[in-house]
Write an enzyme that holds these catalytic residues in place. Structure first.
Site: not given
Ligand code: BGC
Length: 717
Positions: A258
């Site tokens: 993530d």
């Molecule tokens: C979120 C994810 C997301 C990623 C990319 C993160 O902060 O937890 O769900 O896919 O950002 O944008």
């Protein structure tokens, strides 16, 4: 995703054999182009394998050209975007979509989103979000399918099928990325990014099944979560990333971190510095580093000094290259820049958005048949009151992608559309959504006094749920309850419309209104859908995918709980009644249970038949019931089947959803609804932490929700 041919496998190995260490590491790096000064040079030098949040077709083609034509080996880029509940045609939030209990419809919505996202060259979609959660304070409950792993699993599969549809427009392909692996929905006290802790049994029984379902449906990648699991952060957790994912499930897709979750290993207190964070992550089985630059900065050094074997890097790079081949990017790296106008916000897509918004809405109360309001009674004076009555932005919901407020039909516009010009309709906001200063309710009260019926639209703004938007007190925000109190005092019939991104604590609202329609944040067609439902042009059919608590103090409150040694309503009376598992001040049960939702039709359940009172562990449980529409209008019911395994080597929940079917009936029509449930799906994680189906006695229910239904029994032998 499909298996690769031997010829392609050979191309992957050939490429790998020609890559420098730096080029290999580059494939494992994902960056946001807007955050890097000379992005094209970085691509040409082979330091970037994928882009994040890149929503412009021309830019994506330009960057792709830098990779394909400008870098030494010409390896195309992946373009990873969050497309969570629609792209430009915004659909209801995922929690609302789950309330349709309609995998086909959810697949259709997801496919439309993928088709629109494909027009800018998106090849990687960070969805579905399959985190089971029983925590309504957590803002991200909006993004998932609710509290139940069975329903969550069916919707996870549907979304993977939608995203990975064999051929989107013009033959483009996208890979799905179920997230967040794993257990994120268990954040303590519902506070975003907080610690989680649960047993391996709970991990396997509750949190893993929707991921497994997504992989079985072919999902080609997965995102590791921010949280820790039993003290080991998910991003560097060898047990979940290697033992479960690769060794047990044989998953051969790509694991991406993530956003900056590799770097966050330092804050977790798991890695002392970035170099250590990179080492721990790659060794645990994390392939791609999203936004931390830990791999970029430290993997070459770690390999050169021998603390990370080159084989670990090769494994990760191989998976990334395989994915790029699978998606056809080597053959077709560029997106057709002329596609968007014919695809974005098509009429059919808006129709699908309206259909899903109608089917996602849940009728929670309808005293005396207050709803539907009659559209033809032109003399009926209607007051539409509340901060969400003529609001567009809120209806887009938490992760609206490229959605624009001007695309949205507000509730006011929706009602005007249904009633036409002759309607006697007054609209007054009454107060702000979250405003702190006390408003003047005068205009709202005057409108209510002059009306025959008051529709009151209350709830949350889009930015009150979603990532990093946890709330501890989840009632109506701001002065909305005070507004409702004042409207209630007028004595006028009140129809409540609730718009929100999570279950709210609303016992007072539920008491005060005569009818209550939960419309969630319903996307671009929300207003039209709500109007169709309020005026009976459509019949509500949504069922809750998550329980609504009476009060925050009950959380977590969910249908599939354990019985305990001292349940209140049954059990061995060896102790005084007062020494039971209950609260002195509130009920144990939620305000509205999982699976609940009313209709303008009335459905009667009768004649439960368990055709297999005794069934082998390899057999099929067959049970049926008769469903009759005893109401006056045609309607759709979601018939639900639950079981309880009465005694086990490990205790089992009081109810577990094991099947559901959608049935549409005309007035007076009856149908036998028959379930065939493989007994192999009635098992659990046993004493040895392996999945097992134990012989023994079960109860079975067929009914309209998790709190009622016809009860029978059977034995697994
Ligand atoms: C979120 C994810 C997301 C990623 C990319 C993160 O902060 O937890 O769900 O896919 O950002 O944008």
């Amino acid at each position: 995703m499909q298996k690769l041919s031997a010829a392609i496998e050979k191309r992957v190995e050939d490429l790998l054999s020609r890559m420098t260490l730096e080029e290999k590491v580059g494939q494992l790096v994902q960056v946001d182009l807007y955050k890097i000064p000379d992005f094209e040079t970085a691509i040409k030098e082979g330091h970037v394998g994928s882009l994040l949040s890149s929503f412009d077709a021309q830019n994506n083609n330009r960057f792709q050209k830098a990779a394909v034509e400008g870098s030494r080996l010409g390896i195309p880029l992946l373009v990873g975007n969050d497309v969570i509940h629609g792209y430009r045609t915004v659909f209801p939030i995922p929690l609302a979509l789950a309330c349709t209990w309609n995998p086909d419809l959810v697949e259709k919505a997801t496919r439309i989103a993928a088709e629109e996202a494909a027009t800018v060259g998106t090849s990687w979609i960070y969805a579905p979000m399959v985190d089971i959660s029983r925590e309504p304070r957590w803002g991200r409950i909006a993004e998932g399918a609710g509290e139940d792993p069975f329903l969550g699993g069916r919707l996870a599969e549907a979304q993977v099928r939608g995203i990975q549809s064999a051929e989107l427009t013009n033959g483009w392909q996208i890979v799905a990325c179920p997230k967040h692996y794993v257990g994120y929905g268990a954040v303590e006290a519902g506070r975003e990014y907080n610690t989680t802790d649960f047993s391996e049994r709970t991990l396997r029984d509750l949190y893993l099944p929707p991921f497994k379902a997504a992989f079985d449906a072919g999902a080609g990648s997965v995102m590791s979560a921010f949280n820790e699991i039993g003290g080991i952060p998910a991003t560097a957790n060898a047990f979940t990333l290697q033992t479960v994912l690769r060794d047990e499930w044989g998953f051969d897709g790509v694991v991406v971190s993530d956003y900056t979750s590799v770097a966050e290993l330092i804050n977790h207190g798991f890695a002392a510095n970035m170099k250590e964070a990179a080492r721990l992550s790659i060794l645990a089985g994390l392939d791609v580093d999203m936004m931390s630059n830990a791999y970029l900065d430290y993997l070459p050094e770690l390999v050169n000094e021998g603390t990370v074997p080159i084989e670990a890097v090769d494994r990760a790079v191989r998976r990334v290259l395989q994915l790029k081949f699978r998606l056809g990017l080597f053959e077709k790296p560029y997106v057709d820049e002329t596609l968007a106008p014919g695809i974005i916000l098509k009429t059919e897509s808006r129709d699908a958005a309206r259909e899903t918004a109608e089917k996602a809405a849940v009728l929670l109360k309808n005293e005396g048949g207050l709803l539907p309001l009659a559209p033809n009674q032109q003399k009926q004076k209607i007051a539409l009151i509340g901060p969400l009555a003529d609001n567009k932005e809120a209806l887009l919901g938490t992760w609206a992608g490229q959605g624009q407020p001007e695309d949205v039909i507000s509730i006011l516009e929706g009602i005007q559309g249904v009633l036409g010009e002759k309607a006697e309709l007054t609209c007054v906001p009454g107060c702000d959504i979250k405003g702190a200063t006390a408003p003047d309710f005068g205009p709202a009260l005057a409108a209510a006094q002059a009306a025959d019926v008051v529709i009151v639209a209350l709830g949350e703004s889009a930015d009150m749920s979603g990532e990093a938007h946890s709330r501890a007190i989840i009632g109506l925000p701001g002065h909305q309850q005070a507004l409702l109190d004042a409207l209630h005092a007028t004595g006028k019939p009140l129809v409540g419309v609730l718009l929100c991104g999570r279950p709210l604590v609303i016992p007072r609202m539920a008491e005060q209104v005569g009818a209550l329609l939960l419309a969630w944040h319903g996307g671009v067609e929300a207003g039209a859908a709500i109007a169709n439902l309020l005026f009976g042009k459509s019949n509500p059919s949504g069922k809750l995918a998550v329980s609504f608590p009476w009060t925050e103090g009950q959380i977590p409150v969910y249908y599939s709980h354990k019985n305990t040694g001292r349940p209140i309503d049954q059990g061995v009376r060896q102790f005084d009644e007062e020494y039971k598992s209950f609260y002195l001040d509130v009920p144990n049960t939620p305000l509205f249970p999982f699976g609940f939702g009313l209709s303008y039709s009335q459905f009667d359940y009768s004649d439960l038949r368990v055709e297999t009172p005794s069934v082998g562990v390899d057999g099929t449980l067959v049970a049926s019931a008769t469903l009759t529409n005893v109401g006056k209008v045609a309607g759709e019911e979601t018939v639900q089947l639950y079981v309880r395994d009465l005694f086990g080597s490990v205790t089992r929940p009081v109810k577990e959803l094991k099947g559901f079917q959608k049935v549409t009936l005309q007035p007076s029509e009856s149908r036998t609804v028959r379930f065939e449930i493989p007994v192999s799906t009635l098992g659990f994680i046993g004493l040895d932490l392996k999945y097992t189906v134990e012989p023994g006695d079960f109860k079975v229910w067929i009914g309209p929700d998790s709190a009622s239904g016809l009860e029978g029994s059977f034995r697994v032998v």
